[in-house]
Motif scaffolding. Structure first.
Motif, PDB file in Angstrom:
ATOM      1  N   ALA A 115      20.953  38.315  77.783  1.00  0.00           N
ATOM      2  CA  ALA A 115      22.006  38.970  78.568  1.00  0.00           C
ATOM      3  C   ALA A 115      22.826  37.939  79.332  1.00  0.00           C
ATOM      4  O   ALA A 115      24.068  37.991  79.350  1.00  0.00           O
ATOM      5  CB  ALA A 115      21.390  39.985  79.528  1.00  0.00           C
ATOM      6  N   MET A 116      22.150  36.968  79.959  1.00  0.00           N
ATOM      7  CA  MET A 116      22.864  35.916  80.693  1.00  0.00           C
ATOM      8  C   MET A 116      23.692  35.049  79.755  1.00  0.00           C
ATOM      9  O   MET A 116      24.803  34.609  80.104  1.00  0.00           O
ATOM     10  CB  MET A 116      21.871  35.051  81.462  1.00  0.00           C
ATOM     11  N   LYS A 117      23.179  34.823  78.562  1.00  0.00           N
ATOM     12  CA  LYS A 117      23.903  34.006  77.580  1.00  0.00           C
ATOM     13  C   LYS A 117      25.265  34.620  77.267  1.00  0.00           C
ATOM     14  O   LYS A 117      26.295  33.915  77.259  1.00  0.00           O
ATOM     15  CB  LYS A 117      23.076  33.900  76.295  1.00  0.00           C
ATOM     16  N   PHE A 118      25.295  35.921  77.039  1.00  0.00           N
ATOM     17  CA  PHE A 118      26.559  36.543  76.661  1.00  0.00           C
ATOM     18  C   PHE A 118      27.462  36.795  77.874  1.00  0.00           C
ATOM     19  O   PHE A 118      28.674  36.881  77.721  1.00  0.00           O
ATOM     20  CB  PHE A 118      26.299  37.825  75.875  1.00  0.00           C
ATOM     21  N   CYS A 119      26.873  36.872  79.055  1.00  0.00           N
ATOM     22  CA  CYS A 119      27.703  36.888  80.265  1.00  0.00           C
ATOM     23  C   CYS A 119      28.464  35.568  80.384  1.00  0.00           C
ATOM     24  O   CYS A 119      29.665  35.547  80.678  1.00  0.00           O
ATOM     25  CB  CYS A 119      26.837  37.098  81.504  1.00  0.00           C
ATOM     26  N   ASN A 120      27.763  34.473  80.146  1.00  0.00           N
ATOM     27  CA  ASN A 120      28.389  33.155  80.228  1.00  0.00           C
ATOM     28  C   ASN A 120      29.459  32.969  79.156  1.00  0.00           C
ATOM     29  O   ASN A 120      30.520  32.379  79.404  1.00  0.00           O
ATOM     30  CB  ASN A 120      27.325  32.060  80.100  1.00  0.00           C
ATOM     31  N   LEU A 121      29.204  33.481  77.945  1.00  0.00           N
ATOM     32  CA  LEU A 121      30.202  33.391  76.882  1.00  0.00           C
ATOM     33  C   LEU A 121      31.437  34.226  77.214  1.00  0.00           C
ATOM     34  O   LEU A 121      32.570  33.817  76.920  1.00  0.00           O
ATOM     35  CB  LEU A 121      29.597  33.867  75.558  1.00  0.00           C
ATOM     36  N   ALA A 122      31.231  35.368  77.836  1.00  0.00           N
ATOM     37  CA  ALA A 122      32.362  36.226  78.203  1.00  0.00           C
ATOM     38  C   ALA A 122      33.258  35.536  79.219  1.00  0.00           C
ATOM     39  O   ALA A 122      34.491  35.619  79.144  1.00  0.00           O
ATOM     40  CB  ALA A 122      31.850  37.554  78.762  1.00  0.00           C
ATOM     41  N   LYS A 136      29.427  41.751  87.769  1.00  0.00           N
ATOM     42  CA  LYS A 136      28.431  42.705  88.271  1.00  0.00           C
ATOM     43  C   LYS A 136      27.109  42.555  87.514  1.00  0.00           C
ATOM     44  O   LYS A 136      26.032  42.571  88.110  1.00  0.00           O
ATOM     45  CB  LYS A 136      28.949  44.136  88.125  1.00  0.00           C
ATOM     46  N   ILE A 137      27.211  42.408  86.186  1.00  0.00           N
ATOM     47  CA  ILE A 137      25.997  42.262  85.373  1.00  0.00           C
ATOM     48  C   ILE A 137      25.269  40.978  85.738  1.00  0.00           C
ATOM     49  O   ILE A 137      24.038  40.967  85.903  1.00  0.00           O
ATOM     50  CB  ILE A 137      26.352  42.265  83.873  1.00  0.00           C
ATOM     51  N   SER A 138      26.026  39.894  85.886  1.00  0.00           N
ATOM     52  CA  SER A 138      25.416  38.599  86.228  1.00  0.00           C
ATOM     53  C   SER A 138      24.706  38.677  87.568  1.00  0.00           C
ATOM     54  O   SER A 138      23.576  38.183  87.723  1.00  0.00           O
ATOM     55  CB  SER A 138      26.488  37.509  86.270  1.00  0.00           C
ATOM     56  N   THR A 139      25.346  39.285  88.545  1.00  0.00           N
ATOM     57  CA  THR A 139      24.726  39.423  89.869  1.00  0.00           C
ATOM     58  C   THR A 139      23.446  40.236  89.791  1.00  0.00           C
ATOM     59  O   THR A 139      22.419  39.879  90.390  1.00  0.00           O
ATOM     60  CB  THR A 139      25.707  40.107  90.841  1.00  0.00           C
ATOM     61  N   SER A 140      23.492  41.330  89.023  1.00  0.00           N
ATOM     62  CA  SER A 140      22.311  42.168  88.866  1.00  0.00           C
ATOM     63  C   SER A 140      21.175  41.420  88.187  1.00  0.00           C
ATOM     64  O   SER A 140      20.007  41.536  88.583  1.00  0.00           O
ATOM     65  CB  SER A 140      22.677  43.420  88.067  1.00  0.00           C
ATOM     66  N   GLU A 158      42.300  44.988  79.758  1.00  0.00           N
ATOM     67  CA  GLU A 158      40.919  45.195  79.346  1.00  0.00           C
ATOM     68  C   GLU A 158      40.082  43.953  79.612  1.00  0.00           C
ATOM     69  O   GLU A 158      38.933  44.039  80.045  1.00  0.00           O
ATOM     70  CB  GLU A 158      40.852  45.561  77.860  1.00  0.00           C
ATOM     71  N   ASP A 159      40.668  42.780  79.370  1.00  0.00           N
ATOM     72  CA  ASP A 159      39.961  41.529  79.654  1.00  0.00           C
ATOM     73  C   ASP A 159      39.628  41.409  81.136  1.00  0.00           C
ATOM     74  O   ASP A 159      38.529  40.981  81.511  1.00  0.00           O
ATOM     75  CB  ASP A 159      40.813  40.329  79.229  1.00  0.00           C
ATOM     76  N   LYS A 160      40.572  41.786  81.971  1.00  0.00           N
ATOM     77  CA  LYS A 160      40.349  41.704  83.423  1.00  0.00           C
ATOM     78  C   LYS A 160      39.260  42.669  83.864  1.00  0.00           C
ATOM     79  O   LYS A 160      38.410  42.330  84.702  1.00  0.00           O
ATOM     80  CB  LYS A 160      41.654  41.989  84.162  1.00  0.00           C
ATOM     81  N   ASP A 161      39.267  43.866  83.297  1.00  0.00           N
ATOM     82  CA  ASP A 161      38.226  44.842  83.627  1.00  0.00           C
ATOM     83  C   ASP A 161      36.855  44.347  83.159  1.00  0.00           C
ATOM     84  O   ASP A 161      35.847  44.513  83.864  1.00  0.00           O
ATOM     85  CB  ASP A 161      38.541  46.189  82.981  1.00  0.00           C
ATOM     86  N   LYS A 184      36.354  39.521  75.096  1.00  0.00           N
ATOM     87  CA  LYS A 184      35.527  39.458  76.301  1.00  0.00           C
ATOM     88  C   LYS A 184      34.705  40.739  76.455  1.00  0.00           C
ATOM     89  O   LYS A 184      33.553  40.700  76.893  1.00  0.00           O
ATOM     90  CB  LYS A 184      36.438  39.248  77.515  1.00  0.00           C
ATOM     91  N   SER A 185      35.306  41.869  76.084  1.00  0.00           N
ATOM     92  CA  SER A 185      34.609  43.148  76.213  1.00  0.00           C
ATOM     93  C   SER A 185      33.401  43.233  75.280  1.00  0.00           C
ATOM     94  O   SER A 185      32.377  43.817  75.638  1.00  0.00           O
ATOM     95  CB  SER A 185      35.569  44.303  75.921  1.00  0.00           C
ATOM     96  N   ASN A 186      33.522  42.682  74.086  1.00  0.00           N
ATOM     97  CA  ASN A 186      32.390  42.718  73.154  1.00  0.00           C
ATOM     98  C   ASN A 186      31.209  41.938  73.722  1.00  0.00           C
ATOM     99  O   ASN A 186      30.059  42.396  73.669  1.00  0.00           O
ATOM    100  CB  ASN A 186      32.792  42.158  71.796  1.00  0.00           C
ATOM    101  N   TYR A 187      31.483  40.757  74.289  1.00  0.00           N
ATOM    102  CA  TYR A 187      30.423  39.979  74.922  1.00  0.00           C
ATOM    103  C   TYR A 187      29.834  40.735  76.109  1.00  0.00           C
ATOM    104  O   TYR A 187      28.622  40.727  76.346  1.00  0.00           O
ATOM    105  CB  TYR A 187      30.966  38.633  75.391  1.00  0.00           C
ATOM    106  N   MET A 188      30.677  41.402  76.864  1.00  0.00           N
ATOM    107  CA  MET A 188      30.210  42.143  78.029  1.00  0.00           C
ATOM    108  C   MET A 188      29.239  43.251  77.621  1.00  0.00           C
ATOM    109  O   MET A 188      28.188  43.441  78.247  1.00  0.00           O
ATOM    110  CB  MET A 188      31.405  42.723  78.779  1.00  0.00           C
ATOM    111  N   PHE A 189      29.571  43.965  76.544  1.00  0.00           N
ATOM    112  CA  PHE A 189      28.684  45.039  76.105  1.00  0.00           C
ATOM    113  C   PHE A 189      27.407  44.504  75.464  1.00  0.00           C
ATOM    114  O   PHE A 189      26.345  45.139  75.560  1.00  0.00           O
ATOM    115  CB  PHE A 189      29.414  45.990  75.158  1.00  0.00           C
ATOM    116  N   MET A 190      27.494  43.360  74.842  1.00  0.00           N
ATOM    117  CA  MET A 190      26.270  42.738  74.330  1.00  0.00           C
ATOM    118  C   MET A 190      25.340  42.394  75.487  1.00  0.00           C
ATOM    119  O   MET A 190      24.123  42.612  75.421  1.00  0.00           O
ATOM    120  CB  MET A 190      26.614  41.498  73.512  1.00  0.00           C
ATOM    121  N   ALA A 191      25.917  41.877  76.570  1.00  0.00           N
ATOM    122  CA  ALA A 191      25.111  41.560  77.751  1.00  0.00           C
ATOM    123  C   ALA A 191      24.477  42.824  78.324  1.00  0.00           C
ATOM    124  O   ALA A 191      23.308  42.831  78.726  1.00  0.00           O
ATOM    125  CB  ALA A 191      25.988  40.875  78.800  1.00  0.00           C
TER     126      ALA A 191
END
Length: 415
Positions: free
Chosen positions: A377-384, A403-407, A393-396, A358-365
């Motif tokens: 960015a939205m694509k990888f937020c959705n995948l995460a 936060k990224i999706s909202t932004s 770490e997954d929860k964080d 999940k963290s890898n997808y988050m950083f890609m976003a």
């Protein structure tokens, strides 16, 4: 390879110069004395300083500049020391609050003629079967001797253990395994987050027999890293990190071409840096990068390595000018990287192992958002979001994705 290592802690080292951001807080405090100042965490790199303004205010002349830089370093060290003491005080207060109800329960048990066992950390569980040996050796060893290479904390050094009662009888039988069987069992146990302590215990039980075997040594170092992650006590974390780093040093000296030795030595250096001063943090940052690159050279198909490098590149790309300048003053080198370089490493992780974390997808976003590629960015937020939350770490990462999706949605509304 399992990849549930607490990467938030690991990346504390990859931006060793991040501690320099404390200087920015001091700078703004002087300029705005009535503004409340909050102390950031080690990875808080959001503060920046205008380059032109700083250049205008820098004294002229090499001698004056050297004095100014020296004073900067002294101020940074003092601020870093203050931050460390504050964190230690907060931890002591938290432990005290937790201990009071347990102490009351223990006293009631004693008055009732029975002993209650309190397990307050992974370290207590890990030593349960070996406590008799530890206590007997404690009579002849000093606290420093107890923390010998590949060893564990004895009764002399573990004040927390002394504060709570322990069972008088326990199973001391240790199943004898050959090296291959031991390694396989330890690796299988470690796959399950809840059984990492058991994997650590298994390796501890066989450390005397296999202490000179490379495949055992780097796994033992890795296990100490696992215990660092699981522990919630500052002194325990420091203990696990230091012993793990010592084992990592032994591993890379004996097998300089083994990628896993370099990997886990780099990881343990990151953990140790959390308890060091500013200059040592920066030093460990360079050491981390050096051994990470060596690990990639020997293990080019290991996705976890590219994830770590991506995190390193992303953090370095966010360093301010003054942070880079201070690193150059201390070591003569200025760390540099870009968001694009970070993204390439995260993409490499996905190529080698789709859905790695999940963290890898988050950083890609994050990278795509920084590059203004909103759809990606939205694509990888959705995948995460689709990946399950198993580790802390997954929860964080899940919180950060929200936060990224909202932004991104807000940005889309105004554009």
């Amino acid at each position: 390879m399992p990849h549930s290592t607490n990467r938030e802690m690991i990346l504390g080292i990859v931006v060793g110069t991040a501690g320099i951001s404390l200087l920015l807080l001091w700078y703004h405090k002087v300029r705005k004395p009535r503004t409340a100042m909050s102390l950031p965490k080690f990875l808080s790199l959001g503060n920046s300083l205008d380059l032109m303004t700083l250049q205008d205010e820098m004294p002229s002349g090499q001698g004056t500049t050297a004095i100014f830089q020296g004073r900067q370093l002294q101020i940074l060290e003092k601020l870093n020391e203050l931050l460390t003491h504050m964190e230690e005080l907060k931890e002591e207060i938290r432990v005290l609050k937790e201990a009071i109800p347990k102490l009351e329960e223990y006293i009631q048990g004693e008055l009732g003629g029975k002993v209650t066992v309190h397990k307050i950390s992974p370290q207590h569980r890990a030593r349960k079967r070996r406590l008799a040996t530890v206590q007997s050796s404690a009579t002849s060893n000093s606290s420093e001797e107890a923390e010998s290479e590949g060893g564990y904390v004895t009764a002399n050094t573990d004040t927390e253990e002394q504060s709570f009662p322990v069972p008088k009888e326990f199973n001391t039988h240790v199943e004898e395994l050959n090296l291959d069987a031991l390694i396989q069992r330890a690796d299988n146990l470690r796959v399950n987050e809840s059984r990492k302590v058991e994997s650590f215990e298994l390796l501890c039980d066989h450390k005397e027999k296999f202490r000179d075997e490379i495949e055992f040594i780097w796994r033992f170092a890795r296990a100490y890293g696992d215990m660092y992650e699981l522990s919630t006590n500052t002194q325990e974390k420091k203990h696990y990190a230091n012993i793990g780093k010592t084992l990592g040093e032994k591993a890379i000296m004996r097998a300089p071409k083994n990628g896993y030795c370099h990997l886990w030595y780099a990881v343990l250096c990151g953990y140790v840096s959390e308890f060091e001063g500013l200059q040592n943090k920066i030093n460990y940052g360079y050491r981390f990068k050096e051994h990470l690159d060596k690990a990639i050279e020997f293990l080019p198909e290991e996705p976890f390595l590219y994830y770590l490098k991506g995190r390193y590149c992303y953090a370095v790309s966010k360093l301010s000018w003054i942070e880079r300048k201070m690193a150059a003053t201390l070591f003569g080198n200025i760390p540099s990287s870009t968001v694009q370089e970070a993204l390439q490493n995260f993409l490499k992780v996905e190529e080698l192992q789709p859905g790695f974390s999940k963290s890898n997808y988050m950083f890609m976003a994050k990278c795509y958002a920084d590059l203004n590629q909103i759809d990606s960015a939205m694509k990888f937020c959705n995948l995460a979001v689709l990946l399950p939350c198993i580790t802390k770490e997954d929860k964080d990462a899940q919180k950060e994705v929200k936060k990224i999706s909202t932004s991104l949605k807000r940005w889309d509304l105004y554009h």
